[in-house]
Design an enzyme around this catalytic site. Structure first.
Site, PDB file in Angstrom:
ATOM      1  N   HIS A  33     -10.443  -8.992   5.388  1.00 27.69           N
ATOM      2  CA  HIS A  33      -9.965  -9.945   6.382  1.00 27.69           C
ATOM      3  C   HIS A  33      -8.687  -9.428   7.036  1.00 27.69           C
ATOM      4  CE1 HIS A  33      -7.912 -13.909   7.420  1.00 27.69           C
ATOM      5  NE2 HIS A  33      -9.042 -13.976   8.091  1.00 27.69           N
ATOM      6  N   HIS A  75      -4.904 -11.297  15.677  1.00 29.60           N
ATOM      7  CA  HIS A  75      -5.568 -12.520  15.250  1.00 29.60           C
ATOM      8  C   HIS A  75      -5.452 -13.628  16.289  1.00 29.60           C
ATOM      9  CE1 HIS A  75      -5.735 -16.503  13.187  1.00 29.60           C
ATOM     10  NE2 HIS A  75      -6.852 -15.975  12.760  1.00 29.60           N
TER      11      HIS A  75
END
Length: 358
Positions: A33, A75
């Site tokens: 991630h 992100h």
């Protein structure tokens, strides 16, 4: 024990006592991630290299677009959570205080330094995860999607391994509103680097239902491509996706995804789902008394994969129904029977799977 918000009544009513586990020992994957983001600043090239060395099966890329149409790995579609943009370009924020990547050229973004994610508290930058990599230590930069793919493909060549990419098109609704077609640009990069069919080690994910359908029905056929698509799942209250109706933005309503028959509907345009992990195991669960929703069973019956997010070892992020992080993984991999997990600590998940197979 982590305090998770109560899920809506539609989730609670979907709970079942025991999940089916007819594929419990099928191949499971570990998705890094934002890279090995538990150890190095998220989405830094260093975090991606570390995730590769730790044995992750896929490495995630969140992608946003710049003013001059470059695709950068961040992100958020703003820069101020992980860079010093407020120091370098203090007058470039929009109303609301955010510095959006789409307002900067790639050359300008390359002037910025990147660090661990932070918030501003009483005028001071404070790390979101205080026990992770220290703020502003060492030297990290924002990079492009092409840079990262070339890193991963280069490592695949030099090591003989075959690690995949797992790309999220961030906020396509925002980019469309700003006059940018980010999905088309991302797919062009996929094709440029040889990711064109489902057999390739690549996933494309998004929270945006309408955009995924557009990708499936229009953009992929236009390019003679057929790659794996993942529908990310959110709660409507998060405001993760917006729709513009009569010029005004409203939150996309995700509630339909948790109704009977929803997984079959999603399977018409996607190859899998990416739920928040409390959508798989109820936060009302206790040690020895786990409560599973029907999500995994229904997704598998519809022929889809399930890759929940996000598994962290930081304080307060291992739920009370798990004895420790490895038990947390065991509950999801082998009791809930998910097909993979997103984790900030890919080494821990890789080692867990190796030991469980041994």
């Amino acid at each position: 024990m982590i305090q998770l918000p109560n899920l809506k009544k539609w989730l609670v009513t979907a709970l079942i006592a025991i999940p089916l586990a007819n594929s419990a020992y099928a191949e499971k994957i570990v998705v890094a991630h934002r890279g090995a983001s538990g150890y190095l600043p998220e989405h830094s090239m260093s975090a991606k290299s570390m995730a590769y060395a730790m044995g992750a099966d896929y490495i995630e890329q969140d992608v946003v677009m710049t003013k001059d149409n470059a695709l950068v790995v961040l992100h958020d579609h703003y820069l101020d959570r992980v860079t010093n943009v407020a120091d370098i370009f203090p007058n470039r924020k929009r109303e609301g205080g955010r510095y959006y990547a789409i307002d900067f050229t790639l050359a300008e973004i390359k002037q910025l330094d990147m660090t661990e994610a932070f918030t501003i508290k009483e005028g001071k930058k404070t790390a979101i995860y205080p026990k992770r990599f220290p703020l502003w230590q060492s030297h990290f930069k924002v990079h492009t999607l092409q840079d990262e793919i070339e890193l991963i493909q280069g490592l695949n060549t030099s090591t003989g391994h075959d690690v995949g990419i797992y790309v999220e098109v961030k906020a396509p609704w925002f980019h469309r509103h700003e006059g940018k077609d980010i999905s088309s640009a991302v797919l062009d990069v996929f094709k440029q680097y040889g990711y064109t069919k489902k057999a390739d080690l690549a996933y494309l994910q998004s929270f945006d239902v309408n955009e995924l359908k557009r990708i499936k029905d229009d953009l992929l056929p236009e390019r003679n491509m057929d790659i794996k698509l993942i529908q990310l799942m959110a709660e409507t209250s998060w405001g993760e996706t917006k729709e513009y109706i009569d010029g005004k933005s409203v939150d996309y309503n995700y509630d339909w995804m948790y109704q009977p028959g929803a997984m079959k509907q999603i399977a018409e345009y996607a190859d899998g789902v990416g739920p928040w992990y409390p959508m798989v195991v109820s936060p009302d669960s206790k040690q020895g008394d786990l409560i599973f929703t029907s999500l995994v069973e229904n997704a598998h019956q519809a022929g889809m994969k399930v890759h929940p997010y996000t598994f962290r070892i930081d304080e307060g992020h291992v739920p009370g129904y798990a004895k420790d992080f490895e038990d947390f993984l065991n509950i999801f991999f082998y009791k809930a029977d998910v097909d993979g997990v997103f984790t900030d600590f890919p080494d821990r998940a890789v080692n867990f799977l190796k030991e469980s197979k041994g």
